[in-house]
Design an enzyme around this catalytic site. Sequence first.
Site, short mmCIF file in Angstrom:
data_model
loop_
_atom_site.label_atom_id
_atom_site.label_comp_id
_atom_site.label_asym_id
_atom_site.label_seq_id
_atom_site.Cartn_x
_atom_site.Cartn_y
_atom_site.Cartn_z
N ARG A 40 0.87 -1.19 0.00
CA ARG A 40 0.00 0.00 0.00
C ARG A 40 0.90 1.23 0.00
O ARG A 40 1.64 1.45 0.96
CB ARG A 40 -0.93 0.03 1.22
CG ARG A 40 -1.93 -1.10 1.31
CD ARG A 40 -2.94 -1.10 0.16
NE ARG A 40 -3.72 0.10 0.04
CZ ARG A 40 -4.85 0.34 0.71
NH1 ARG A 40 -5.31 -0.55 1.57
NH2 ARG A 40 -5.51 1.46 0.53
N GLN A 97 -16.25 0.72 4.87
CA GLN A 97 -15.57 0.31 6.10
C GLN A 97 -16.29 0.84 7.35
O GLN A 97 -16.39 0.15 8.37
CB GLN A 97 -14.12 0.81 6.10
CG GLN A 97 -13.24 0.18 5.03
CD GLN A 97 -13.07 1.11 3.84
OE1 GLN A 97 -14.02 1.76 3.41
NE2 GLN A 97 -11.86 1.16 3.29
N ASP A 106 -3.73 7.56 8.05
CA ASP A 106 -2.79 6.70 7.36
C ASP A 106 -1.39 7.29 7.40
O ASP A 106 -0.40 6.57 7.35
CB ASP A 106 -3.24 6.47 5.92
CG ASP A 106 -4.43 5.53 5.87
OD1 ASP A 106 -4.23 4.34 5.63
OD2 ASP A 106 -5.56 6.00 6.11
N ASN A 157 -5.72 10.76 5.38
CA ASN A 157 -6.61 9.70 5.82
C ASN A 157 -7.62 9.38 4.72
O ASN A 157 -7.62 9.99 3.65
CB ASN A 157 -7.33 10.10 7.12
CG ASN A 157 -8.03 8.94 7.78
OD1 ASN A 157 -7.43 7.89 8.03
ND2 ASN A 157 -9.31 9.08 8.06
N LYS A 158 -8.48 8.43 5.01
CA LYS A 158 -9.47 7.97 4.04
C LYS A 158 -10.22 9.16 3.44
O LYS A 158 -10.58 10.10 4.12
CB LYS A 158 -10.45 7.01 4.71
CG LYS A 158 -11.54 6.47 3.81
CD LYS A 158 -11.00 5.75 2.60
CE LYS A 158 -10.16 4.55 2.98
NZ LYS A 158 -9.61 3.87 1.75
#
Length: 600
Positions: free
Chosen positions: A355, A454, A495, A505-506
């Site tokens: 990732r 999620q 992240d 982040n997301k």
Amino acid sequence: MNKEELKAKIVEAALFIQKSGLVTGTSGNISARLPEGGLAVITPSGIPYESYSPEIMCLVDLRGTPIEGRFAPSSETPLHTLIYRRVERAAAIVHTHSLYATTFAVLGQPIPALGVEGLGFGEAEIPVTAAYETAGSEELAASVEALLQEHPQTNALLLRSHGLVVFAGDLDEALSLAQGVERTARIYFQARCIGKPETLSPAAIARTMANYANRKPVLPLAPAFGKNQGWAAPEAAAGAVAGAVASPPPKPAPAAGEVYEGLPFLVRPENVARFEDGRVIILDRRVYPFKRQFVTCADYQETARAIKDMVTQSMGPYTAVARGMTQAAYSVRDQKTRRQREVMTDAALVLGNARPTNNTIRYLTGDLLKTALRTIEEGGDLFRETEKAADRQVLDTYGSSQKIGAYGAAQLKDGDCVLNHCWAELTIIYTFLTALKEGKKLTALCSETRPFLQGARLTADAISELGVETRVCCDNMPGFAMSRGMINVFFSGADRVTMSGHVVNKIGTFQAALCARYFHIPYYAFTTAPDPQALTDKDVHIEDRDPEESLQCLGVRTASGNPGIKGYYPAFDVTPPELVSGIITQKGLFSPYDIAAFFR
């Protein structure tokens, strides 16, 4: 200090300058002179810092001739040995490419000493070599020699269009000086952006230095060194965290049983990812909670593929990568050392890049590769040692997340409704667990987080399993919920957090943070640590996933079938520090503008 002790200390120092952001990639180098014998230990050439071990450090004489070492010594060996020959007081040298110091090197401008900020410089300013010379060349060493003749008292110099070199009486002082120069360069740069800085005269600098001659300098901070503890400023060693606001004191490291107690099914380590007989078995979060289905990976390449394919997300890849490195070690447990080194190095590369946006897994593979290479060199049991190291890393991650949860719970009041975007994994679970143990009654609102949902499937399921009243909303509803007074606090994972305080982040975090700021609702981001390799958000590669994924949801197409319709799917966004109320770490709550204090 003997040769072996010096090698070990240089390895720790090298990891420190990497984690502090003073170097990136394989740039920079460090050396230290042995007390007698006319020899110096220096870092090898072209080897990633995360692969360093004492055994691969190089020994050279003061003419640069290699004496021992399996790898070639640093390409800057001529520079180091020249300084040792010309400057008797130099016993350790640190060469960095730190951002602000290198900025002045590129400008060809000296960095002035700014009062106590210049303690250790040796002169009123850090001089610059006359011209650019190729790195590692004899011409570069000659230009440094000329500079030393002009500035015999300096302890630091800038290599034009290249970087910084500092030298001192020992490695601790040299590291402190490298930090101090970078801090001074940044202050000077910022002051010049605002106006014309007032630098002190040589006489004032001399008085300041004389005043501090018999005292430990306040700045730059001298690192406190301890075996396997890395480098930290004295405040951190004493337990205080610069830049942190009021937070509960950290608890002692808990035992495994205590760490795993009360966790919901989704985050129990054996369910996230486990190693069994050469296989890695990963809970498939793409279909959870509708199915409790596991994906079995036959080798580390399949484990990396599962991570890329989103079989596990958030902190799940960390555990999966740890098991994947164990899997790689198992696959070559009975093979020759050369093959073991090849496979473990490849596994670290393949798994660490599964990732691209999350750097945490690359740090993990680097640590486990270091353990593996050391074990191979010592003739130990590669599989068992790698497995033990992986288990320890996973346990440590749960332990640090539990500490983060304690600081997160401290931001909550009885009766609060918490907005959660995406899946902050252990940090949000430990936050709720701690708050519930403290007797706080809470509710949760989870944004769904398209296209993998999620928030709806993972966050909502895990929080509700703790007995918390939980509701799910679409990603475009938090702003309206805030306007209705339904939300008291907004939490998200991260992240990555950059040294500038940007939260990566997301996708969707940024718009929720904007709404939270408008309605005066605090927004906190969880992180194990900021990333020293990301000085700003420009240093973070945002992962663009397959655009087709945004045209569907859980495998079912939701967009029109018109062939002219295309998808767009950046997996993450960036929230600037002005929208972040605080960053919650295992060391406490930090202002995003002072997150670099985490490393002090």
